[in-house]
Design a protein around this motif. Structure first.
Motif, PDB file in Angstrom:
ATOM      1  N   ALA A  84     109.954 118.392 128.159  1.00 27.20           N
ATOM      2  CA  ALA A  84     110.385 117.543 127.042  1.00 27.20           C
ATOM      3  C   ALA A  84     109.299 116.538 126.679  1.00 27.20           C
ATOM      4  N   ILE A  85     108.614 115.994 127.685  1.00 27.82           N
ATOM      5  CA  ILE A  85     107.516 115.059 127.424  1.00 27.82           C
ATOM      6  C   ILE A  85     106.385 115.786 126.707  1.00 27.82           C
ATOM      7  N   HIS A  86     106.045 116.971 127.187  1.00 27.13           N
ATOM      8  CA  HIS A  86     104.967 117.750 126.569  1.00 27.13           C
ATOM      9  C   HIS A  86     105.302 118.079 125.107  1.00 27.13           C
ATOM     10  N   ALA A  87     106.528 118.499 124.866  1.00 27.20           N
ATOM     11  CA  ALA A  87     106.950 118.832 123.502  1.00 27.20           C
ATOM     12  C   ALA A  87     106.937 117.594 122.614  1.00 27.20           C
ATOM     13  N   ALA A  88     107.401 116.479 123.141  1.00 28.32           N
ATOM     14  CA  ALA A  88     107.422 115.247 122.352  1.00 28.32           C
ATOM     15  C   ALA A  88     106.002 114.777 122.029  1.00 28.32           C
ATOM     16  N   ARG A  89     105.085 114.925 122.983  1.00 31.58           N
ATOM     17  CA  ARG A  89     103.690 114.552 122.724  1.00 31.58           C
ATOM     18  C   ARG A  89     103.081 115.447 121.639  1.00 31.58           C
ATOM     19  N   SER A  90     103.397 116.727 121.703  1.00 33.02           N
ATOM     20  CA  SER A  90     102.895 117.666 120.681  1.00 33.02           C
ATOM     21  C   SER A  90     103.432 117.302 119.305  1.00 33.02           C
ATOM     22  N   GLN A  91     104.709 116.993 119.235  1.00 32.79           N
ATOM     23  CA  GLN A  91     105.309 116.597 117.953  1.00 32.79           C
ATOM     24  C   GLN A  91     104.699 115.294 117.434  1.00 32.79           C
ATOM     25  N   LEU A  92     104.409 114.371 118.350  1.00 33.56           N
ATOM     26  CA  LEU A  92     103.787 113.106 117.953  1.00 33.56           C
ATOM     27  C   LEU A  92     102.388 113.353 117.400  1.00 33.56           C
ATOM     28  N   SER A 110      97.345 112.616  95.289  1.00 37.98           N
ATOM     29  CA  SER A 110      97.658 114.048  95.318  1.00 37.98           C
ATOM     30  C   SER A 110      99.046 114.323  95.890  1.00 37.98           C
ATOM     31  N   VAL A 111      99.693 113.317  96.485  1.00 35.89           N
ATOM     32  CA  VAL A 111     101.064 113.463  96.995  1.00 35.89           C
ATOM     33  C   VAL A 111     101.876 112.278  96.487  1.00 35.89           C
ATOM     34  N   THR A 112     103.176 112.440  96.518  1.00 40.42           N
ATOM     35  CA  THR A 112     104.040 111.348  96.066  1.00 40.42           C
ATOM     36  C   THR A 112     104.246 110.352  97.203  1.00 40.42           C
ATOM     37  N   LEU A 113     104.664 109.163  96.819  1.00 37.88           N
ATOM     38  CA  LEU A 113     104.989 108.141  97.817  1.00 37.88           C
ATOM     39  C   LEU A 113     106.149 108.613  98.692  1.00 37.88           C
ATOM     40  N   GLN A 114     107.061 109.373  98.110  1.00 40.01           N
ATOM     41  CA  GLN A 114     108.198 109.931  98.867  1.00 40.01           C
ATOM     42  C   GLN A 114     107.702 110.833  99.998  1.00 40.01           C
ATOM     43  N   GLU A 115     106.753 111.704  99.716  1.00 44.40           N
ATOM     44  CA  GLU A 115     106.217 112.595 100.747  1.00 44.40           C
ATOM     45  C   GLU A 115     105.536 111.794 101.856  1.00 44.40           C
ATOM     46  N   PHE A 116     104.822 110.753 101.463  1.00 41.39           N
ATOM     47  CA  PHE A 116     104.158 109.907 102.458  1.00 41.39           C
ATOM     48  C   PHE A 116     105.193 109.158 103.309  1.00 41.39           C
ATOM     49  N   ASP A 117     106.263 108.657 102.683  1.00 40.19           N
ATOM     50  CA  ASP A 117     107.335 107.971 103.421  1.00 40.19           C
ATOM     51  C   ASP A 117     108.015 108.915 104.411  1.00 40.19           C
ATOM     52  N   GLU A 118     108.207 110.154 104.007  1.00 37.37           N
ATOM     53  CA  GLU A 118     108.808 111.140 104.909  1.00 37.37           C
ATOM     54  C   GLU A 118     107.900 111.408 106.111  1.00 37.37           C
ATOM     55  N   ALA A 119     106.590 111.442 105.884  1.00 35.40           N
ATOM     56  CA  ALA A 119     105.648 111.642 106.997  1.00 35.40           C
ATOM     57  C   ALA A 119     105.690 110.457 107.944  1.00 35.40           C
ATOM     58  N   ASN A 120     105.796 109.239 107.393  1.00 34.89           N
ATOM     59  CA  ASN A 120     105.911 108.042 108.242  1.00 34.89           C
ATOM     60  C   ASN A 120     107.191 108.087 109.067  1.00 34.89           C
ATOM     61  N   ALA A 121     108.280 108.524 108.440  1.00 39.02           N
ATOM     62  CA  ALA A 121     109.553 108.626 109.161  1.00 39.02           C
ATOM     63  C   ALA A 121     109.457 109.656 110.288  1.00 39.02           C
ATOM     64  N   ARG A 122     108.807 110.797 110.016  1.00 34.69           N
ATOM     65  CA  ARG A 122     108.627 111.817 111.064  1.00 34.69           C
ATOM     66  C   ARG A 122     107.760 111.270 112.200  1.00 34.69           C
ATOM     67  N   LEU A 123     106.761 110.454 111.862  1.00 34.65           N
ATOM     68  CA  LEU A 123     105.907 109.847 112.884  1.00 34.65           C
ATOM     69  C   LEU A 123     106.717 108.898 113.769  1.00 34.65           C
ATOM     70  N   LYS A 124     107.514 108.046 113.149  1.00 34.10           N
ATOM     71  CA  LYS A 124     108.348 107.111 113.931  1.00 34.10           C
ATOM     72  C   LYS A 124     109.355 107.875 114.791  1.00 34.10           C
ATOM     73  N   SER A 125     109.914 108.939 114.235  1.00 37.66           N
ATOM     74  CA  SER A 125     110.867 109.750 114.996  1.00 37.66           C
ATOM     75  C   SER A 125     110.169 110.398 116.197  1.00 37.66           C
ATOM     76  N   ALA A 126     108.967 110.913 115.996  1.00 36.97           N
ATOM     77  CA  ALA A 126     108.221 111.548 117.089  1.00 36.97           C
ATOM     78  C   ALA A 126     107.875 110.527 118.172  1.00 36.97           C
ATOM     79  N   GLU A 127     107.524 109.312 117.755  1.00 36.37           N
ATOM     80  CA  GLU A 127     107.234 108.254 118.737  1.00 36.37           C
ATOM     81  C   GLU A 127     108.481 107.941 119.563  1.00 36.37           C
ATOM     82  N   SER A 128     109.632 107.862 118.876  1.00 39.74           N
ATOM     83  CA  SER A 128     110.901 107.602 119.579  1.00 39.74           C
ATOM     84  C   SER A 128     111.251 108.733 120.536  1.00 39.74           C
ATOM     85  N   GLN A 129     111.047 109.964 120.095  1.00 38.59           N
ATOM     86  CA  GLN A 129     111.343 111.118 120.946  1.00 38.59           C
ATOM     87  C   GLN A 129     110.496 111.082 122.219  1.00 38.59           C
ATOM     88  N   LEU A 130     109.227 110.723 122.075  1.00 44.44           N
ATOM     89  CA  LEU A 130     108.365 110.635 123.252  1.00 44.44           C
ATOM     90  C   LEU A 130     108.839 109.527 124.182  1.00 44.44           C
TER      91      LEU A 130
END
Length: 151
Positions: A84-92, A110-130
């Motif tokens: 689980a740690i290895h997978a979470a690190r990979s996702q992060l 070249s991308v919308t602010l919405q797409e960038f916000d979604e990437a930030n949310a995925r980053l925060k989620s990956a940090e939490s998962q780790l």
């Protein structure tokens, strides 16, 4: 002058006093349990290391087997926690690189602010998962230490 005359003394003389042993010791068991056999009686001479009594170990043996089973169960959970740690690190790492790319693309519009916000949310989620995976591993390690202590 003093005149001495023979007198009969009693063969028994009564006196009050306290008898104390030269050496005393406190006798205690290292483990709790019911006494099964007593090997010595009060007043017997004993030597260092001599077996004085036997304690029924059935309850202790059962507790030991339970603690060993708990340890074995916890040890079997270690690979899952590490995975689980290895997978979470990979996702992060993926979320970090995606967020970096999207930041560059956002700067180029070249991308919308919405797409960038979604990437930030995925980053925060990956940090939490780790962090959760690391916390779970710490719990497993703590439970393992408790099981080892019980053993």
């Amino acid at each position: 002058t003093l005149l001495l005359t023979p007198t009969e003394w009693p063969s028994i003389h009564e006196a009050t006093g306290t008898v104390q042993a030269r050496h005393t010791t406190v006798v205690a068991a290292r483990t709790m349990g019911y006494v099964r056999d007593v090997m010595v009686q009060a007043g017997d001479r004993v030597r260092a290391g001599q077996l004085l009594l036997r304690i029924d170990s059935r309850e202790t043996d059962l507790s030991l087997r339970r603690a060993q089973a708990m340890r074995d169960e916890i040890v079997s959970a270690l690979p899952e926690a590490d995975s689980a740690i290895h997978a979470a690190r990979s996702q992060l790492e993926l979320a970090q690189s995606t967020q970096r790319r999207l930041r560059e693309l956002l700067d180029k519009k070249s991308v919308t602010l919405q797409e960038f916000d979604e990437a930030n949310a995925r980053l925060k989620s990956a940090e939490s998962q780790l962090q959760m995976a690391l916390a779970r591993r710490k719990q497993v390690d703590s439970r393992l230490a408790q099981a080892e202590e019980s053993i």
